[in-house]
Write an enzyme that holds these catalytic residues in place. Structure first.
Site: not given
Ligand code: DX5
Ligand code: ZN
Length: 216
Positions: A8, A33, A35, A37, A66, A68, A137, A142-144, A175-177, A197
């Protein structure tokens, strides 16, 4: 099967984005990927199409977009103009999801539906045979850099079961963490594609971090 890794670029260095895209090009990443927003569907704004035009020019990997955003169907022409491989829209943002999925396919892209952490897998029963992929998700979008929500493992297992029962060909993306530890458990639960990410871009050697995820 080895998972497809989709780094990401939300966690990339926006001051030197070209450098990070070139790293992804050299790496074992399958996709990139992206993102998008809007500050309405999610409480953050990332980047838009004028920036992504250059990302698309530089990337040698298929784009996994993706969205959002509310009313994502309004931007089908813009996403198509990027040459995107996958267009992910949120279940929660599409009251007429079936129509949007058909429109994405008619535009020549692969349609994917994304579900937030509080949206149950069971709601996908009547769309699962029409989509190329489901994006689960594992954080609130919204955030990495957020913490992985444990319940995602159960959702991936449920989704794998739904896909098997219906005979759908849909891929499962998470996606996420995602890191080496959560990634290994997600692959064991049935995930095909891992978005990462922070686990890539905060690593001392991002290319090596992608290789390690790919070879989980
Ligand atoms: C969050 C995004 C993700 C984000 C993942 O809203 O959709 O794609 O970049 O970041 P990490 O891998 O750091 O959780
Ligand atoms: Zn994403």
């Amino acid at each position: 099967m080895k998972p497809i890794i989709s780094p990401s670029i939300l966690s990339a260095d926006f001051g030197y984005l070209a450098k990070d895209i070139e790293m992804i090009n050299r790496s074992e990443a399958g996709w990139v990927h992206i993102d998008v927003m809007d500050g309405v569907f999610v409480p953050n704004i990332s980047f838009g199409f004028p920036v992504l035009k250059y990302v698309a020019q530089l990337s040698q990997k298929p784009l996994d977009v993706h969205l959002m955003i509310v009313q994502p169907e309004k931007f089908i022409p813009e996403v198509k103009a990027l040459g995107a491989h996958v267009m992910n829209v949120h279940y929660e943002a599409c009251p007429h999801l079936h129509r949007v999925v058909q429109q994405i396919r008619e535009a020549g892209m692969q349609p994917a539906v994304t579900i937030n952490p509080a949206t149950p897998v069971s709601l996908l029963k009547d769309i699962i045979e029409d989509v190329y992929m489901v994006l689960v998700m594992s954080v609130n979008p919204g955030f990495g850099g957020q913490k992985f929500i444990e319940h995602t493992i159960v959702k991936v297992q449920e989704l794998r079961e739904l896909i098997t029962v219906t005979g759908s060909q849909a891929l499962i993306e998470v996606d996420g963490g995602v890191n080496l530890e959560t990634g290994a458990r997600l692959v064991a639960a049935g995930a095909d594609v891992l978005v990462a990410g922070n686990a890539v871009f905060a690593a001392p050697d991002p290319e090596e971090a992608i290789r390690a995820l790919r070879n989980l």
